[in-house]
Scaffold this motif. Structure first.
Motif, PDB file in Angstrom:
ATOM      1  N   ASP A 477       0.813  -1.221   0.000  1.00 60.05           N
ATOM      2  CA  ASP A 477       0.000   0.000   0.000  1.00 60.05           C
ATOM      3  C   ASP A 477       0.844   1.268   0.000  1.00 60.05           C
ATOM      4  OD1 ASP A 477      -2.263  -1.538   0.003  1.00 60.05           O
ATOM      5  OD2 ASP A 477      -2.676  -1.309   2.154  1.00 60.05           O
ATOM      6  N   HIS A 478       2.082   1.153   0.460  1.00 55.90           N
ATOM      7  CA  HIS A 478       2.924   2.348   0.560  1.00 55.90           C
ATOM      8  C   HIS A 478       4.178   2.244  -0.301  1.00 55.90           C
ATOM      9  CE1 HIS A 478       0.480   2.386   4.280  1.00 55.90           C
ATOM     10  NE2 HIS A 478       0.408   3.671   4.007  1.00 55.90           N
ATOM     11  N   LYS A 487       4.883   8.555  -1.170  1.00 60.22           N
ATOM     12  CA  LYS A 487       5.249   7.147  -1.261  1.00 60.22           C
ATOM     13  C   LYS A 487       6.715   6.982  -1.661  1.00 60.22           C
ATOM     14  CE  LYS A 487       0.699   5.123  -1.946  1.00 60.22           C
ATOM     15  NZ  LYS A 487      -0.192   4.306  -2.789  1.00 60.22           N
ATOM     16  N   MET A 490       8.767   6.665   1.250  1.00 60.49           N
ATOM     17  CA  MET A 490       8.661   5.390   1.957  1.00 60.49           C
ATOM     18  C   MET A 490       9.448   4.274   1.282  1.00 60.49           C
ATOM     19  SD  MET A 490       6.982   5.748   4.712  1.00 60.49           S
ATOM     20  CE  MET A 490       6.633   4.029   5.092  1.00 60.49           C
ATOM     21  N   GLN A 547       5.682   6.495   7.990  1.00 59.96           N
ATOM     22  CA  GLN A 547       4.563   6.802   7.109  1.00 59.96           C
ATOM     23  C   GLN A 547       3.682   7.901   7.708  1.00 59.96           C
ATOM     24  OE1 GLN A 547       3.152   6.505   4.290  1.00 59.96           O
ATOM     25  NE2 GLN A 547       1.090   7.174   4.844  1.00 59.96           N
ATOM     26  N   GLU A 551       3.287  11.787   6.311  1.00 56.30           N
ATOM     27  CA  GLU A 551       1.970  12.333   5.971  1.00 56.30           C
ATOM     28  C   GLU A 551       1.761  13.689   6.616  1.00 56.30           C
ATOM     29  OE1 GLU A 551      -2.707  11.028   6.492  1.00 56.30           O
ATOM     30  OE2 GLU A 551      -1.167   9.482   6.274  1.00 56.30           O
TER      31      GLU A 551
END
Length: 603
Positions: A477-478, A487, A490, A547, A551
């Motif tokens: 997902d990341h 992303k 990450m 993460q 954000e």
């Protein structure tokens, strides 16, 4: 004297930004009072109590210790008054059912409270901490009459509880227990035997102590199949709830220990003490696991506490202590030398402490959510999933977090240099207090056997693979998507994490196959496998923190330095600590021959 400021900002970040506690509490009607504002207010008040009342008693308790005199134990100066404040503040009742006088708030909030108390003064926290295990055991397995008689008093904190397992001839091997339970005509039992290493087994903080005791009935089956569980109060309780006569439970002595000196570790002698059966005969060990699992999670928290306390104090010292000049050039020209925080090796020590404290906190709070789910969910599938995940992660947290907590305490002493060895600074006390955490409630080796032998091999790695899948979904997902700057940030976390998780699964399969051929393979690999699993698990939670911090940085919200510090600590963990798994992978896969080939005479 050591200093401690409750890390409320980090707790808020982990609970709400990383682990989604707001949504977690909102899905349970009984947790409706656990709003962010309420949780913040509760933790703020707890922080004041810990910083102002408990922390100043930490060194006092270590210096004075508990006093033993002819069966009576006196706690150190200030402990009795601090405990009364604890009771008056309703802290014991915080996370227990309203039916028995509790406030009905989440167990996970109770764990946060326990972290603050334990970091400020672990010895003090042992007294109410043991009560929580007794309370959970009674809540789960006791009769309604037993709950009304004992649970209400334990909840308000006017009584405390213990668990009485260990005897002189047996520690982990509870099948050797000799304590006897003879039935009486009135349905009670006479308990006779001796128990050792009983934390909070005798003290002057409360009017009564409720012992939860393992004992054998006449003609019970041999081994662990023949153990029953009993309530044995120090003072007998009358039918109207008032206290009666002494119950022939005598403290024979207390241990002279390396650390946690303000926590009384008692030898208890039961001489025809009146006890009351919990649940069914010969089911005591299964019931006691409720208590033991509570204690194991509490002990895991001690690793976080040791990391946090040592980090806070060594960080402050490193900023103030002047010694030598930076190798890359003078950093403080107006001073006689640079502060030692400029030196790379000091930063290695500090960042390791920080990574273990904040990574460990995230691990513990994740597990606390699982505890909430097992207690509150009406979805049987979700409840079973949470229970399975909890069973898998408990030995990892108990052993791994206490081992790295001890490493953090050692690093703290190292930052202080020679001063770290001096009692005045409190760093050596943190190390001594933390040392027991790898021993009680099952040593690291015992937890490792439980993890690899029972939770992985016997379970065919079902829970391990379920957790690995969760991590891999997070990584997917990341992972990097073209044009997504967040992303892209990450990338340095999710790819190494996905790789090491895939290796974790592969090595687990190989160990399962090797273990079928040679049972010694399980014993030889277990501790390395547990630590390997722990480093990977913590990497997951550091990736989650990175993460959440990225954000916030993308949105331009909050304290930028705090979030940047999170990302950079995650980078340190992935670059400097996670590589430890490479050596562990090598050693855990080695043939056990080099361990087993020597005869006893060769040692």
């Amino acid at each position: 004297m050591p200093k401690y400021i409750a890390p409320l900002k980090d707790i808020e970040f982990i609970t709400y930004d990383v682990l989604g506690y707001k949504e977690h509490y909102e899905k349970y009607p009984s947790y409706e009072d656990a709003s962010p504002d309420m949780v913040e207010a509760i933790l703020a008040e707890c922080a004041k109590y810990c910083e102002n009342e408990l922390l100043p008693l930490n060194q006092v308790g270590d210096k004075e210790g508990c006093k033993f005199d002819n069966g009576t134990v006196t706690t150190p100066t200030g402990f009795k008054e601090a405990y009364q404040q604890y009771v008056d503040g309703g802290w014991q009742a915080l996370a227990h059912p309203t039916t028995y006088g509790g406030q009905g708030l989440p167990q996970s909030l109770g764990l946060m409270k326990s972290e603050l108390i334990g970091t400020a003064n672990w010895s003090f926290g042992m007294y109410p901490g043991l009560s929580h295990g007794a309370m959970n055991t009674l809540l789960e397995h006791g009769s309604e009459e037993q709950k009304q008689t004992y649970l209400t008093k334990l909840t308000e904190g006017t009584w405390t509880g213990t668990m009485c397992l260990t005897e002189a001839q047996c520690g982990t091997d509870l099948g050797q227990i000799r304590t006897k339970a003879e039935p009486n005509e009135d349905g009670s039992f006479n308990i006779t035997g001796s128990k050792i290493f009983i934390s909070a087994g005798e003290h002057d903080l409360t009017e009564n102590i409720v012992h939860i005791v393992l004992a054998r009935l006449p003609n019970a089956p041999e081994g662990t199949r023949g153990i029953s569980l009993f309530i044995v109060p120090k003072i007998q309780v009358n039918e109207d709830g008032s206290l009666g006569d002494s119950n022939n439970v005598v403290c024979g002595s207390i241990e002279d220990k390396m650390g946690i000196k303000a926590s009384a570790t008692a030898v208890l002698n039961f001489d025809n003490a009146k006890g009351y059966l919990i649940g069914k005969e010969n089911k005591g060990l299964s019931y006691m696991f409720t208590f033991m699992n509570t204690a194991r999670l509490g002990t895991a928290l001690q690793g976080v506490c040791a990391s946090e306390l040592s980090y806070q104090n060594s960080l402050e010292y490193a900023k103030e202590r002047l010694s030598m000049r930076s190798l890359s050039g003078v950093k403080a020209p107006d001073k006689v030398a640079d502060p030692i925080i400029v030196h790379p090796d000091v930063r290695r020590l500090l960042l390791t402490q920080k990574a273990f404290a904040e990574g460990g906190r995230a691990m513990a709070y994740y597990v606390a959510k699982l505890v909430d789910d097992t207690e509150q969910s009406t979805d049987e599938e979700l409840k079973a999933k949470a229970d399975g995940r909890l069973g898998f992660l408990t030995p990892i947290l108990k052993a791994f977090l206490t081992e790295v907590g001890l490493e953090s305490a050692s690093n703290g002493m190292q930052v202080f240099g020679g001063h770290g060895y001096i009692k005045e600074w409190g760093m050596e006390q943190t190390y001594r207090d933390a040392r027991i955490s790898t021993l009680y409630e099952g040593t690291t080796g015992i937890q490792a056997l439980d993890l690899l032998g029972r939770k992985v091999l016997l379970n065919r790695a079902k829970e391990m693979n379920s957790f690995a899948k969760e991590i891999l979904v997070f990584c997917k997902d990341h992972s990097v998507v073209s044009g997504d700057d967040q992303k892209m940030r990450m990338h340095k976390f999710v790819w190494p994490l996905a790789k090491v998780v895939a290796q974790w699964q592969q090595y687990t399969i190989r160990l399962m196959l090797k273990g079928k051929k040679d049972r010694d393979m399980v014993g030889s690999a277990s501790t390395d496998y547990l630590m390997y699993s722990g480093y990977i698990t913590m990497a997951y939670f550091w990736a989650m923190q990175a993460q959440a911090a990225n954000e916030k940085l993308t949105l331009g919200e909050g304290d930028k330095d705090f979030y940047k510090g999170k990302v950079k600590t995650a980078e340190f963990y992935f670059e400097r600590i996670l590589p430890r798994t490479k050596a562990l992978a090598k050693t855990m896969m080695e043939d056990p021959k080099s361990l087993m080939q020597m005869s006893e005479e060769m040692f």
